[in-house]
Design a protein around this motif. Structure first.
Motif, PDB file in Angstrom:
ATOM      1  N   GLU A 203     -38.667  14.198  47.894  1.00  0.00           N
ATOM      2  CA  GLU A 203     -40.112  14.382  47.883  1.00  0.00           C
ATOM      3  C   GLU A 203     -40.530  15.826  48.136  1.00  0.00           C
ATOM      4  O   GLU A 203     -41.694  16.170  47.988  1.00  0.00           O
TER       5      GLU A 203
ATOM      6  N   GLN B 153     -51.464   9.484  53.066  1.00  0.00           N
ATOM      7  CA  GLN B 153     -51.670   8.087  52.669  1.00  0.00           C
ATOM      8  C   GLN B 153     -52.423   7.993  51.355  1.00  0.00           C
ATOM      9  O   GLN B 153     -52.053   7.223  50.459  1.00  0.00           O
TER      10      GLN B 153
ATOM     11  N   HIS C 146     -52.588  10.108  48.925  1.00  0.00           N
ATOM     12  CA  HIS C 146     -51.862  10.651  47.782  1.00  0.00           C
ATOM     13  C   HIS C 146     -50.424  10.138  47.697  1.00  0.00           C
ATOM     14  O   HIS C 146     -49.608  10.698  46.966  1.00  0.00           O
ATOM     15  N   ASP C 147     -50.136   9.061  48.431  1.00  0.00           N
ATOM     16  CA  ASP C 147     -48.811   8.423  48.384  1.00  0.00           C
ATOM     17  C   ASP C 147     -47.681   9.410  48.661  1.00  0.00           C
ATOM     18  O   ASP C 147     -46.642   9.397  47.979  1.00  0.00           O
TER      19      ASP C 147
ATOM     20  N   PRO D  59     -44.808  10.159  50.986  1.00  0.00           N
ATOM     21  CA  PRO D  59     -44.076   9.392  52.005  1.00  0.00           C
ATOM     22  C   PRO D  59     -43.648  10.237  53.192  1.00  0.00           C
ATOM     23  O   PRO D  59     -42.906  11.212  53.057  1.00  0.00           O
TER      24      PRO D  59
END
Length: 214
Positions: free
Chosen positions: A13, A131, A133-134, A136
């Motif tokens: 990520e 949260q 913008h997803d 992780p």
């Protein structure tokens, strides 16, 4: 009172994580972040490998416009990247919330961050941004940054814990009575994380006690 948060994020990520596909044994440690117009410019160290062209070890990524070598000493490389603030990721979330990165260490397993904010509102904004913008992240600790014995400087609780434990166990003695690996095991963290906490703790203590500001 300033608030400190620790969290982890998957290797894939974070755009700099592409280096672990080509050099799985390296450690990447963020040095500092500089916001500049529409870019975030992180300086970072790559440690644990000797290679003729460290720049080519980073695969192209949509969030990064440029990565170049600044300096090198044996198997340590100081590098500079240019990061698009429009890229939705951990760094853009930190910049948006105006949260300071105290440490950021990446390995092939994960990224571990320690960040500081002058208010809990900024920490909450960072979490909400992730949260929405997803992005992780897994928060592992949130605590206050406390002044040490009333002096005019501050350590995080984790830095103080690491320094005190190292002192009590004889890490600073000659010869050393305990290894970095043993201390890290006792704290339940990686050697890289412990090394970073000790180094940053030393820097704060020296800056507050030995260096005279102009």
């Amino acid at each position: 009172m300033a608030t400190v948060m620790e969290f982890t994020s998957p290797t894939a990520e974070f755009p700099l994580g592409s280096v672990f596909e080509n050099l799985p044994g390296v450690t990447v440690e963020l040095e500092r972040l500089i916001p500049h117009q529409t870019l975030i410019i992180p300086y970072f160290w790559v440690r644990g490998v000797e290679t003729a062209d460290i720049e080519d070890a980073f695969d192209p990524h949509a969030g990064v416009t440029n990565i170049r070598l600044i300096d090198s000493v044996e198997d340590e490389y100081l590098m500079r990247a240019e990061w698009k603030q429009s890229y939705l990721g951990v760094l853009s979330a930190l910049a948006k919330a105006n949260v300071v990165v105290l440490s950021g260490i990446g390995t092939k397993d994960e990224w571990r961050f320690e960040v500081r904010s002058e208010s809990q509102d900024a920490i909450a904004e960072f979490r909400e941004y992730c949260q929405e913008h997803d992005i992780p992240i897994e928060i592992t600790a949130v605590h206050a940054m406390l002044p040490i014995q009333g002096e005019g400087y501050e350590l995080t609780e984790t830095q103080r814990e690491a320094l005190v434990l190292a002192y009590e166990r004889g890490y600073f003695d000659t010869p050393r009575e305990v290894s970095l690996e043993e201390l890290a095991d006792e704290l339940g963290i990686t050697q890289q994380s412990l090394s970073s906490r000790l180094r940053r703790g030393h820097r704060r203590l020296i800056g507050a006690t030995l260096v005279t500001s102009p």
